[in-house]
Motif scaffolding. Structure first.
Motif, PDB file in Angstrom:
ATOM      1  N   ASP A  48       1.730  -2.791  -7.103  1.00  0.00           N
ATOM      2  CA  ASP A  48       2.083  -2.182  -5.814  1.00  0.00           C
ATOM      3  C   ASP A  48       3.480  -2.567  -5.317  1.00  0.00           C
ATOM      4  O   ASP A  48       3.803  -2.321  -4.156  1.00  0.00           O
ATOM      5  CB  ASP A  48       1.050  -2.484  -4.733  1.00  0.00           C
ATOM      6  CG  ASP A  48      -0.221  -1.664  -4.895  1.00  0.00           C
ATOM      7  OD1 ASP A  48      -1.263  -2.050  -4.332  1.00  0.00           O
ATOM      8  OD2 ASP A  48      -0.177  -0.644  -5.610  1.00  0.00           O
ATOM      9  N   SER A  90       2.783   5.134  -2.408  1.00  0.00           N
ATOM     10  CA  SER A  90       1.539   4.380  -2.560  1.00  0.00           C
ATOM     11  C   SER A  90       0.788   4.927  -3.770  1.00  0.00           C
ATOM     12  O   SER A  90       1.071   6.034  -4.233  1.00  0.00           O
ATOM     13  CB  SER A  90       0.675   4.495  -1.301  1.00  0.00           C
ATOM     14  OG  SER A  90       0.328   5.847  -1.044  1.00  0.00           O
ATOM     15  N   ARG A  91      -0.166   4.156  -4.257  1.00  0.00           N
ATOM     16  CA  ARG A  91      -0.945   4.599  -5.399  1.00  0.00           C
ATOM     17  C   ARG A  91      -2.396   4.193  -5.242  1.00  0.00           C
ATOM     18  O   ARG A  91      -2.712   3.222  -4.545  1.00  0.00           O
ATOM     19  CB  ARG A  91      -0.364   4.052  -6.707  1.00  0.00           C
ATOM     20  CG  ARG A  91      -0.367   2.560  -6.822  1.00  0.00           C
ATOM     21  CD  ARG A  91       0.405   2.086  -8.056  1.00  0.00           C
ATOM     22  NE  ARG A  91      -0.336   2.307  -9.294  1.00  0.00           N
ATOM     23  CZ  ARG A  91       0.183   2.140 -10.507  1.00  0.00           C
ATOM     24  NH1 ARG A  91       1.445   1.758 -10.639  1.00  0.00           N
ATOM     25  NH2 ARG A  91      -0.545   2.334 -11.591  1.00  0.00           N
ATOM     26  N   ASP A  92      -3.257   4.951  -5.912  1.00  0.00           N
ATOM     27  CA  ASP A  92      -4.680   4.647  -5.965  1.00  0.00           C
ATOM     28  C   ASP A  92      -5.025   4.492  -7.436  1.00  0.00           C
ATOM     29  O   ASP A  92      -5.134   5.484  -8.164  1.00  0.00           O
ATOM     30  CB  ASP A  92      -5.482   5.770  -5.312  1.00  0.00           C
ATOM     31  CG  ASP A  92      -6.968   5.463  -5.236  1.00  0.00           C
ATOM     32  OD1 ASP A  92      -7.476   4.726  -6.113  1.00  0.00           O
ATOM     33  OD2 ASP A  92      -7.631   5.960  -4.316  1.00  0.00           O
ATOM     34  N   ASN A  93      -5.177   3.262  -7.879  1.00  0.00           N
ATOM     35  CA  ASN A  93      -5.399   3.008  -9.301  1.00  0.00           C
ATOM     36  C   ASN A  93      -6.755   3.526  -9.773  1.00  0.00           C
ATOM     37  O   ASN A  93      -6.908   3.898 -10.932  1.00  0.00           O
ATOM     38  CB  ASN A  93      -5.273   1.515  -9.590  1.00  0.00           C
ATOM     39  CG  ASN A  93      -3.851   1.027  -9.402  1.00  0.00           C
ATOM     40  OD1 ASN A  93      -2.895   1.741  -9.654  1.00  0.00           O
ATOM     41  ND2 ASN A  93      -3.710  -0.210  -8.951  1.00  0.00           N
ATOM     42  N   LYS A 142      -8.128   6.255  -8.862  1.00  0.00           N
ATOM     43  CA  LYS A 142      -8.056   7.711  -9.015  1.00  0.00           C
ATOM     44  C   LYS A 142      -6.860   8.163  -9.842  1.00  0.00           C
ATOM     45  O   LYS A 142      -6.678   9.359 -10.068  1.00  0.00           O
ATOM     46  CB  LYS A 142      -7.996   8.376  -7.636  1.00  0.00           C
ATOM     47  CG  LYS A 142      -9.230   8.136  -6.785  1.00  0.00           C
ATOM     48  CD  LYS A 142      -9.104   8.830  -5.442  1.00  0.00           C
ATOM     49  CE  LYS A 142     -10.343   8.612  -4.595  1.00  0.00           C
ATOM     50  NZ  LYS A 142     -10.229   9.268  -3.257  1.00  0.00           N
TER      51      LYS A 142
END
Length: 119
Positions: A55, A70-73, A75
């Motif tokens: 992140d 931002s990221r959603d690991n 998904k």
């Protein structure tokens, strides 16, 4: 086969906001860096923001304080919240990901999504 699909571009007035999203799918073991580049007509592709697997985020000077990546690991997605948009933010925004498969490591790009900021 790995695919990156972007969404969320559009036309907005100066000072407005947009959120871009990118989803990676296919044969994915893990994703290292993910990010966004911008390509204006006739210009090279320029870094906008990159986020690491921990992140840690890096931004171009022109978007610092206005954009948030931002990221959603879980998904396999990365998003870019863009605020206080300016006409010079106009361009095709391409998602990028450095992905590890079962036996390979490759860089993948999405097709891009158009962002147009009117003055």
């Amino acid at each position: 086969q790995v695919q990156l699909v972007e969404s969320g571009g559009g036309l907005v007035q100066t000072g407005g906001s947009l959120t871009l999203s990118c989803a990676a799918s296919g044969s994915i073991f893990s994703i290292d860096r993910m990010g966004w580049y911008r390509q204006a007509p006739g210009n090279q592709r320029l870094l906008v923001a990159i986020i690491g697997s921990d992140d840690t985020a890096t931004y171009s000077n022109s978007v610092k304080g206005r954009f948030t990546i931002s990221r959603d690991n879980a998904k396999n997605t990365v998003s870019l919240q863009m605020n206080s948009l300016r006409p010079d933010d106009t361009g095709v925004y391409c998602c990028y990901a450095y992905i590890r498969g079962a036996t390979t490591i490759n860089t993948y790009w999405g097709q891009g999504t158009q962002v147009t900021v009117s003055s």
